[in-house]
Design an enzyme around this catalytic site. Structure first.
Site, PDB file in Angstrom:
ATOM      1  N   TYR A   1      40.223  35.045  31.080  1.00  0.00           N
ATOM      2  CA  TYR A   1      40.448  35.333  29.756  1.00  0.00           C
ATOM      3  C   TYR A   1      41.383  36.536  29.385  1.00  0.00           C
ATOM      4  O   TYR A   1      41.002  37.553  30.083  1.00  0.00           O
ATOM      5  CB  TYR A   1      38.922  35.207  28.848  1.00  0.00           C
ATOM      6  CG  TYR A   1      38.395  36.952  29.065  1.00  0.00           C
ATOM      7  CD1 TYR A   1      38.407  37.655  28.181  1.00  0.00           C
ATOM      8  CD2 TYR A   1      37.752  36.866  30.063  1.00  0.00           C
ATOM      9  CE1 TYR A   1      38.063  38.932  28.440  1.00  0.00           C
ATOM     10  CE2 TYR A   1      36.806  38.050  30.557  1.00  0.00           C
ATOM     11  CZ  TYR A   1      36.667  38.958  29.146  1.00  0.00           C
ATOM     12  OH  TYR A   1      35.924  40.045  29.328  1.00  0.00           O
TER      13      TYR A   1
ATOM     14  N   LYS B   1      41.035  39.518  34.727  1.00  0.00           N
ATOM     15  CA  LYS B   1      39.750  39.406  33.289  1.00  0.00           C
ATOM     16  C   LYS B   1      39.478  38.404  33.926  1.00  0.00           C
ATOM     17  O   LYS B   1      39.627  37.318  33.369  1.00  0.00           O
ATOM     18  CB  LYS B   1      40.861  39.813  33.117  1.00  0.00           C
ATOM     19  CG  LYS B   1      39.675  40.228  31.031  1.00  0.00           C
ATOM     20  CD  LYS B   1      40.872  40.536  30.348  1.00  0.00           C
ATOM     21  CE  LYS B   1      40.068  40.670  28.845  1.00  0.00           C
ATOM     22  NZ  LYS B   1      38.962  41.826  28.792  1.00  0.00           N
TER      23      LYS B   1
ATOM     24  N   GLU C   1      34.954  52.861  34.373  1.00  0.00           N
ATOM     25  CA  GLU C   1      35.547  52.070  33.496  1.00  0.00           C
ATOM     26  C   GLU C   1      33.728  52.187  32.549  1.00  0.00           C
ATOM     27  O   GLU C   1      32.558  52.317  33.244  1.00  0.00           O
ATOM     28  CB  GLU C   1      35.731  50.793  33.482  1.00  0.00           C
ATOM     29  CG  GLU C   1      35.764  49.946  33.977  1.00  0.00           C
ATOM     30  CD  GLU C   1      36.522  48.672  34.594  1.00  0.00           C
ATOM     31  OE1 GLU C   1      37.292  48.540  33.579  1.00  0.00           O
ATOM     32  OE2 GLU C   1      36.282  47.652  34.670  1.00  0.00           O
TER      33      GLU C   1
ATOM     34  N   LEU D   1      40.006  47.558  35.202  1.00  0.00           N
ATOM     35  CA  LEU D   1      40.677  46.838  34.162  1.00  0.00           C
ATOM     36  C   LEU D   1      42.220  47.523  34.002  1.00  0.00           C
ATOM     37  O   LEU D   1      41.775  48.295  32.743  1.00  0.00           O
ATOM     38  CB  LEU D   1      40.011  45.515  33.050  1.00  0.00           C
ATOM     39  CG  LEU D   1      41.251  44.940  32.477  1.00  0.00           C
ATOM     40  CD1 LEU D   1      40.935  44.161  32.756  1.00  0.00           C
ATOM     41  CD2 LEU D   1      40.589  44.972  30.846  1.00  0.00           C
TER      42      LEU D   1
END
Length: 282
Positions: A33, A145, A177, A201
């Site tokens: 996504y 993702k 992250e 990411l």
């Protein structure tokens, strides 16, 4: 129409959309996504999001039956159907619809799903976030993702239950992250963020914070930093498409940041000006 859902050509209200039971996203989270926000019907950094979306598909061997240009046109057309102001724009593709089986055929047709809902962003820069650290037990596909977000969901829920805004993942003291954001630090005039490897990411906001820092004359660094280095940083910054440059005031109950408000303000001004300029109507 206040919100909108799209699935393989069908458009309805979000609450009315039906998805096939055998969509592989249901059984396996087998898809990817991307998401951004839109102002005045203009999706922010759309080219970057589409590029990352197609890269994610390639990394898990999904062969789309649409081009980047076709997806761009579709998203822009759907935006024009809503007259509710600023929007959150989400799009995903699953591998397709088939009887449950871990393996799949190469001829399976992907399913494209999109939804758009009203969005209210806070780009004042005044609110500082409170975070907690947690060990990073996610799999090694963090650079994709993917729809597989159960560790992120559980960590986020734990933070929410404690009245916190986000979590900070770490692997043996290396900060990676957040659950749904990137995290960076400002130390001695240097903007530092983790390198683009399989632990994080490739955030779009992260990319433009690096460019903004460079244009402002800050030093920039893409190398790992530790929890200790993060806690000692002059400023700690969480970034995502919906929170481009959010400063942090607390981690694990300890006061942090707040020691370079001038550079932080410069960076926020630069990145927010970019947003408003790109989404203004001429």
């Amino acid at each position: 129409m206040e919100d909108l859902a799209y699935y393989n050509g069908k458009i309805t209200r979000l609450s009315e959309m039906m998805v096939p039971f055998n969509d592989r996203s249901h059984f396996f989270g087998d898809g990817v996504y991307d998401a951004s926000v839109a102002r005045n019907g203009i999706i922010f950094k759309l080219e970057d999001h589409i590029e990352r979306f197609f890269n994610s598909m390639a990394l898990i061997d999904i062969q789309p039956d649409f081009t980047k240009d076709e997806l761009r046109e579709l998203l822009q057309d759907l935006c024009q159907k809503l007259k509710t102001g600023d929007l959150f724009v989400y799009f995903q593709v699953s591998r397709g619809t088939a009887v449950r089986n871990h393996s799949y055929t190469q001829t399976i047709k992907p399913n494209l799903a999109i939804y758009m809902i009203p969005w209210t962003g806070d780009f004042s820069g005044g609110h500082r976030l409170k975070l907690m650290t947690v060990p990073d037990h996610r799999f090694e596909f963090c650079h994709i993702k993917t729809l597989n977000l159960l560790p992120n969901v559980l960590a986020s829920q734990s933070a929410t239950a404690q009245g916190l805004d986000e979590v900070v993942y770490h692997r043996e003291q290396r900060v990676t992250e957040c659950a749904h954001s990137n995290i960076s630090i400002l130390t001695n005039g240097v903007f530092q963020t983790a390198p683009l490897d399989h632990w994080i990411l490739p955030g779009i906001a992260r990319k433009y914070l690096l460019l903004a820092s460079q244009s402002l004359g800050f030093g920039i660094s893409e190398k790992p930093f530790t929890i200790e280095e993060m806690l000692a940083a002059d400023e700690i910054i969480v970034s995502s498409s919906g929170a481009l440059c959010a400063p942090v005031s607390e981690i694990d109950g300890r006061a942090v940041g707040g020691r370079d408000s001038e550079r932080l303000q410069q960076l926020q001004t630069k990145i927010y000006q970019d947003f408003f300029k790109e989404t203004d109507i001429d």
